[in-house]
Enzyme design. Structure first.
Site, PDB file in Angstrom:
ATOM      1  CB  SER A 117       3.152   0.596 -13.808  1.00  0.00           C
ATOM      2  OG  SER A 117       4.016  -0.775 -13.849  1.00  0.00           O
ATOM      3  CG  ASP A 213       9.050   1.278 -19.177  1.00  0.00           C
ATOM      4  OD1 ASP A 213       9.143   0.280 -18.700  1.00  0.00           O
ATOM      5  OD2 ASP A 213       7.715   1.951 -19.056  1.00  0.00           O
ATOM      6  CG  HIS A 243       8.300   1.338 -15.287  1.00  0.00           C
ATOM      7  ND1 HIS A 243       7.281   1.159 -16.207  1.00  0.00           N
ATOM      8  CD2 HIS A 243       7.486   0.967 -14.082  1.00  0.00           C
ATOM      9  CE1 HIS A 243       6.344   0.645 -15.765  1.00  0.00           C
ATOM     10  NE2 HIS A 243       6.277   0.575 -14.508  1.00  0.00           N
TER      11      HIS A 243
END
Length: 273
Positions: A117, A213, A243
């Site tokens: 991320s 995502d 995600h």
């Protein structure tokens, strides 16, 4: 979360960072005595949240699955520490790890960056800065559903997956507002690596995206831009995942196979000369 892999040794150190003491957690998977490859890991979440503790299991699983020393970096977080303070810490930690590899039981000629991320953003940016600012040399960059661009104008997946799958567009807007000093910094390539003009000369990359995502398309676009610049890249979209799914290794089959594939790529990258 499932119990993570066992380690031969875990230790923490404070090093001198650009903004004061910088905490590292160092994972050694085995006590073989031979120098192991070295991974410097940057945790997500949104430049604002999470810590060494939230990503302890992920680091253990990477260290065990790859057979490498993992140095996890407790870089400074926004909003107290805005851009570029986090990336400054990440570059400093990478250089420290390279300089001290021998005492960590690691091989300074086999160093890789990794992050998930926002940590994937840190890994991509640190690879760029290592290229642009004198090293160290890197064997690879593992970018796990990374942030590579600002939320505006955004990609198709920002619209398709704007809400309903955990991470939302609104949350990403909130993260970026805390991270940047002002929206104009979104054009800085060390904030939004997708906006870098020249991606040549970077280390091989593994880019993992998740089907559901908001960040899916920007991750894959970055991978394709790396490929177009002559960088060896493997891009993989994990079907059915959203995600952050690598937190669920040991609980979700798709997470198990994704972690195994990422570790296999890293082992190959560490072997390549």
């Amino acid at each position: 979360m499932a119990p993570p892999a066992a380690m031969a040794k875990i230790e923490e150190r404070d090093i001198a960072g650009p903004g004061g003491p910088l905490r590292l957690r160092i994972y050694t998977p085995s006590a073989s005595g031979a120098p192991l490859p070295l991974m410097v890991f940057f945790h997500g979440s949104g430049f604002v949240l999470c810590s060494l503790n939230t990503h302890d299991g992920m680091c253990r699983n990477l260290a065990s699955g790859i057979g490498c020393v993992v140095v996890s970096v407790d870089y400074r977080l926004a909003p107290e520490h805005k851009f570029p303070q986090g990336p400054d810490d990440c570059l400093a930690a990478t250089r420290w790890a390279a300089a001290h590899a021998a005492e960590l039981g690691a091989d300074a000629t086999r160093i890789m960056l990794a992050g998930d991320s926002a940590g994937g953003n840190m890994a991509a940016v640190t690879a760029l800065r290592a290229r642009d600012e004198g090293g160290p040399a890197l064997r690879g960059q593992m970018l796990l559903y990374p942030v590579t661009d600002y939320h505006t104008p955004g990609t198709s997946s920002y619209a398709e997956n704007a809400e309903g799958y955990g991470l939302t567009r609104a949350t990403m807007e909130w993260f970026w507002a805390h991270y940047l000093n002002h929206p104009g910094e979104a054009d800085d390539p060390y904030a939004s690596p997708l906006r870098v003009k020249d991606l040549g000369g970077l280390p091989p990359a593994y880019v993992m995206s998740a089907e559901y995502d908001p960040l899916r398309d920007e991750a894959e676009l970055y991978g394709r831009r790396l490929q177009a610049s002559g960088v060896p890249v493997e891009i993989t979209r994990r079907a059915g995942m959203n995600h952050g799914f690598l937190f669920w290794v040991g609980l979700v089959d798709g997470a198990d196979s994704a972690m195994a594939d990422a570790c296999a790529w890293a082992r190959r990258a560490f072997q390549d000369r």
